[in-house]
Scaffold this active site. Sequence first.
Site, PDB file in Angstrom:
ATOM      1  N   SER A   1       0.824  -1.205   0.000  1.00  0.00           N
ATOM      2  CA  SER A   1       0.000   0.000   0.000  1.00  0.00           C
ATOM      3  C   SER A   1       0.862   1.260   0.000  1.00  0.00           C
ATOM      4  O   SER A   1       1.960   1.284   0.568  1.00  0.00           O
ATOM      5  CB  SER A   1      -0.901   0.002   1.239  1.00  0.00           C
TER       6      SER A   1
ATOM      7  N   HIS B   1     -13.968  -1.319  -2.074  1.00  0.00           N
ATOM      8  CA  HIS B   1     -13.023  -0.982  -1.006  1.00  0.00           C
ATOM      9  C   HIS B   1     -13.386  -1.711   0.293  1.00  0.00           C
ATOM     10  O   HIS B   1     -13.220  -1.180   1.393  1.00  0.00           O
ATOM     11  CB  HIS B   1     -12.997   0.532  -0.768  1.00  0.00           C
TER      12      HIS B   1
ATOM     13  N   GLY C   1     -15.178  -8.941   0.627  1.00  0.00           N
ATOM     14  CA  GLY C   1     -16.056 -10.005   1.101  1.00  0.00           C
ATOM     15  C   GLY C   1     -15.492 -11.401   0.982  1.00  0.00           C
ATOM     16  O   GLY C   1     -16.140 -12.369   1.395  1.00  0.00           O
ATOM     17  N   ILE C   2     -14.291 -11.542   0.439  1.00  0.00           N
ATOM     18  CA  ILE C   2     -13.704 -12.873   0.223  1.00  0.00           C
ATOM     19  C   ILE C   2     -13.050 -13.335   1.519  1.00  0.00           C
ATOM     20  O   ILE C   2     -12.102 -12.719   1.999  1.00  0.00           O
ATOM     21  CB  ILE C   2     -12.684 -12.827  -0.929  1.00  0.00           C
TER      22      ILE C   2
ATOM     23  N   GLY D   1      -7.799  -9.139   1.555  1.00  0.00           N
ATOM     24  CA  GLY D   1      -7.247  -8.095   2.404  1.00  0.00           C
ATOM     25  C   GLY D   1      -7.463  -8.374   3.874  1.00  0.00           C
ATOM     26  O   GLY D   1      -6.563  -8.828   4.578  1.00  0.00           O
TER      27      GLY D   1
END
Length: 379
Positions: free
Chosen positions: A106, A275, A308-309, A329
């Site tokens: 990031s 996001h 959402g994974i 993430g």
Amino acid sequence: MVISSPSDFRQAAKSKLPQFLFDYIDGGANQEQTMQRNTEALQQVRLRQNVLRDMSNLDLSIDLFGENLDLPIALAPVGITGMYSRRGEVQAAQAAAQNGIPFTLSTVSICPIEEVAPAIRRPMWFQLYVLKDRGFMKNVLERAKAAAVTTLVFTVDMPVPGARYRDKHSGMSGKHAPVRRVLQAMTHPDWAINVGLRGKPHDLGNISVYRGKTTSLDDYIGWLGANFDPSISWKDLEWIREYWDGPMVIKGILDNQDAKDAVLFGADGIVVSNHGGRQLDGVLSTAEALPRIADSVSGEIKLLVDSGIRSGLDVVKMLALGADCSLIGRSYVYALAAKGEEGVKELLGLYEQEIRVAMTLTGAKSISEIAQHSLYNHK
């Protein structure tokens, strides 16, 4: 606690982290409806079971932007990951490299490019925002090139920060935030010693290198608000192309027309993303947006997806909905907070096991065989 599934890492992370850090990674925008919808929509996707297909040999690898990935997964860019484990970006990058997948650093990482890139044996990706300080953008792109970064992930859904109310409640921002964070750290001595003390410096490494002075966590929220650029448009991406000639992925696409515009621009890929539900509450989940976008641009551009994974099963569902690769993430940050590099490796091992089971029972011998026909009556 016993870790037997990817979701177990969330509870393990919650017990280890000060509240301001847990809520920062765990929370979303406004009422967090989109964040919740991201996972709910994936739960509603039904896979089609097919048996008696001789599934003794499976190939989980993919080719993406000239790289071979052992799994159809990349680690997504997550800000201040170095606050979740000692020099956390380095640990996560090493875990990703050992599992044969990319790590995306990031812009607002704790560890700078120059610390992370030499620590791994495969090229990493780098995520960039459009910022008002174009000097910083040019500088960080030059540094990314010098560090042999292969792919630029350009985030476009954050011209302004989302309304993240949890952060003010938890002490990440708001009144008396620094004092509240110190008090929370005192009640989590393991984190305070291993990360709070031994994990220093806790500054925004990529930005501090450019500014020549420390950009601390206290400056983090203010710096973001002051430097994000609401005037962002496609012409800004054209400016980036002057300084970046490698693969470029546009992250933050939810609309068919935006996806088509990305193709016209000449992007190498897009990330269908809201996001993680942290920007505009009330938008489509990525599982809802992805099939429509795939119908519009599939075959013209690489389709990545996040938000959402939480499992290998979710990865398979996203592939069936039209994705070429999934970015994870929150899931890996929970694992990093719980067990450091070993936690991320363990998490990726669980993802791989779940992908293998799903492929075996849906009759897909390779990732390319996972498609819409792998779903049951999905519309």
